[in-house]
Design a protein around this motif. Sequence first.
Motif, mmCIF file in Angstrom:
data_model
loop_
_atom_site.group_PDB
_atom_site.id
_atom_site.type_symbol
_atom_site.label_atom_id
_atom_site.label_comp_id
_atom_site.label_asym_id
_atom_site.label_seq_id
_atom_site.Cartn_x
_atom_site.Cartn_y
_atom_site.Cartn_z
ATOM 1 N N PRO A 98 0.892 -1.181 -0.044
ATOM 2 C CA PRO A 98 -0.083 0.017 0.213
ATOM 3 C C PRO A 98 0.793 1.411 -0.094
ATOM 4 N N LYS A 99 0.515 2.335 -0.790
ATOM 5 C CA LYS A 99 1.361 3.310 -1.104
ATOM 6 C C LYS A 99 0.726 4.637 -0.199
ATOM 7 N N LYS A 100 -0.358 4.621 0.283
ATOM 8 C CA LYS A 100 -1.077 5.886 0.825
ATOM 9 C C LYS A 100 -1.555 5.524 2.356
ATOM 10 N N SER A 101 -1.067 4.709 2.802
ATOM 11 C CA SER A 101 -1.267 4.149 4.175
ATOM 12 C C SER A 101 -0.042 3.383 4.588
ATOM 13 N N VAL A 102 0.056 3.678 6.128
ATOM 14 C CA VAL A 102 1.366 2.927 6.820
ATOM 15 C C VAL A 102 0.479 1.548 7.646
ATOM 16 N N LEU A 103 -0.775 1.480 7.334
ATOM 17 C CA LEU A 103 -1.521 0.284 8.018
ATOM 18 C C LEU A 103 -1.441 -0.898 7.176
ATOM 19 N N LEU A 104 -1.050 -1.780 7.561
ATOM 20 C CA LEU A 104 -1.069 -3.257 7.077
ATOM 21 C C LEU A 104 -1.620 -4.253 7.890
ATOM 22 N N THR A 105 -2.705 -4.645 7.201
ATOM 23 C CA THR A 105 -3.751 -5.433 8.017
ATOM 24 C C THR A 105 -3.398 -7.227 7.740
ATOM 25 N N MET A 106 -2.651 -7.492 6.525
ATOM 26 C CA MET A 106 -2.349 -8.813 6.038
ATOM 27 C C MET A 106 -1.152 -9.102 6.778
ATOM 28 N N ALA A 107 -1.258 -10.357 7.589
ATOM 29 C CA ALA A 107 -0.309 -10.836 8.306
ATOM 30 C C ALA A 107 0.976 -11.359 7.558
ATOM 31 N N PRO A 108 2.310 -11.046 7.671
ATOM 32 C CA PRO A 108 3.467 -11.349 6.858
ATOM 33 C C PRO A 108 3.485 -12.698 6.853
ATOM 34 N N ASP A 109 4.316 -13.274 5.776
ATOM 35 C CA ASP A 109 4.771 -14.471 5.838
ATOM 36 C C ASP A 109 5.929 -14.861 6.530
ATOM 37 N N TRP A 110 6.628 -13.854 6.833
ATOM 38 C CA TRP A 110 8.035 -13.915 7.594
ATOM 39 C C TRP A 110 8.370 -12.547 8.323
ATOM 40 N N VAL A 111 8.737 -12.839 9.507
ATOM 41 C CA VAL A 111 8.970 -11.882 10.604
ATOM 42 C C VAL A 111 10.363 -12.028 10.895
ATOM 43 N N CYS A 112 11.310 -11.097 11.583
ATOM 44 C CA CYS A 112 12.474 -11.220 12.028
ATOM 45 C C CYS A 112 12.441 -10.098 13.175
ATOM 46 N N GLU A 113 12.729 -10.746 14.440
ATOM 47 C CA GLU A 113 13.061 -9.813 15.697
ATOM 48 C C GLU A 113 14.301 -10.036 16.053
ATOM 49 N N ILE A 114 14.901 -8.499 16.106
ATOM 50 C CA ILE A 114 16.378 -8.524 16.268
ATOM 51 C C ILE A 114 16.348 -8.202 18.056
ATOM 52 N N LEU A 115 16.821 -8.974 18.649
ATOM 53 C CA LEU A 115 16.496 -9.013 20.172
ATOM 54 C C LEU A 115 17.311 -8.212 20.954
ATOM 55 N N SER A 116 17.066 -7.422 22.035
ATOM 56 C CA SER A 116 17.782 -6.497 22.672
ATOM 57 C C SER A 116 17.338 -6.776 24.103
ATOM 58 N N PRO A 117 18.019 -6.074 25.036
ATOM 59 C CA PRO A 117 17.533 -6.397 26.617
ATOM 60 C C PRO A 117 16.204 -5.793 26.936
ATOM 61 N N SER A 118 15.686 -4.874 26.221
ATOM 62 C CA SER A 118 14.636 -4.197 26.634
ATOM 63 C C SER A 118 13.067 -5.070 26.027
ATOM 64 N N THR A 119 13.838 -5.611 24.913
ATOM 65 C CA THR A 119 12.556 -6.393 24.025
ATOM 66 C C THR A 119 12.429 -7.900 24.289
ATOM 67 N N VAL A 120 13.531 -8.363 24.431
ATOM 68 C CA VAL A 120 13.764 -10.052 24.503
ATOM 69 C C VAL A 120 12.497 -10.734 24.952
ATOM 70 N N GLN A 121 12.213 -10.348 26.303
ATOM 71 C CA GLN A 121 11.162 -11.116 26.828
ATOM 72 C C GLN A 121 9.664 -11.081 26.041
ATOM 73 N N ASP A 122 9.300 -10.012 25.690
ATOM 74 C CA ASP A 122 8.145 -9.655 24.693
ATOM 75 C C ASP A 122 8.570 -10.457 23.463
ATOM 76 N N ASP A 123 9.585 -10.445 22.738
ATOM 77 C CA ASP A 123 9.701 -10.954 21.463
ATOM 78 C C ASP A 123 9.572 -12.380 21.544
ATOM 79 N N ARG A 124 10.199 -12.965 22.716
ATOM 80 C CA ARG A 124 10.196 -14.501 22.712
ATOM 81 C C ARG A 124 8.818 -15.073 23.388
ATOM 82 N N THR A 125 7.952 -14.229 24.208
ATOM 83 C CA THR A 125 6.644 -14.822 24.607
ATOM 84 C C THR A 125 5.591 -14.353 23.744
#
Length: 199
Positions: A98-125
């Motif tokens: 979509p070019k006119k909206s930052v909103l994406l409502t279709m789940a992706p096929d792949w995601v990558c989470e880069i872990l950091s101390p402040s996010t690792v708990q939420d990223d993994r759970t």
Amino acid sequence: MSQAARRKATYQDVLNAPSDMIAEILDGELVLHPRPAPPHSVTAMGIAVGLGPVRRLRGGDRPPGGWHLLFEPELHLLDDLIVPDLAGWRRERLPHVPKKSVLLTMAPDWVCEILSPSTVQDDRTRKMRIYARHRVQHVWLVDPIAQVLEVFQLGGEFWQRVAVAAGIERISVPPFPELEFDLGEWWEAEEEAELAEEK
């Protein structure tokens, strides 16, 4: 617990969040995390460069292939608002971003989470549970400090860890088996980190 604490977070809460924070709504709760440190960005860029070839369309009489890849897309998945570090959609499912909206409502096929101390708990759970709930098929968890890649694939209701690699290994992993990744390109070189600390 107070009534205010039990209130379900809304998109207005996300809009009102401090500009130096990443705001998400996970299981109805507003979650704020600081912007990532430089090693996180180095890793994100290394992964993106390695994924460059998968963005191309297949030629000839074969159907369009390739992927759309985005940095920190704002995914609106029913009541969840989630911001993965990187996400990809097969072009067969999402022919055009979509070019006119930052909103994406279709789940992706792949995601990558880069872990950091402040996010690792939420990223993994919580985020892994949300991705499974919305039928994301592949998740990478990448730790730039430990220099480890973990590759997960959705099997029914649960995640299966299908590969682990570390350091300077070269590896081909789902969902991009046609590519070989040089993990050494993903990490900040130790000598560069030491020089940065000295300045």
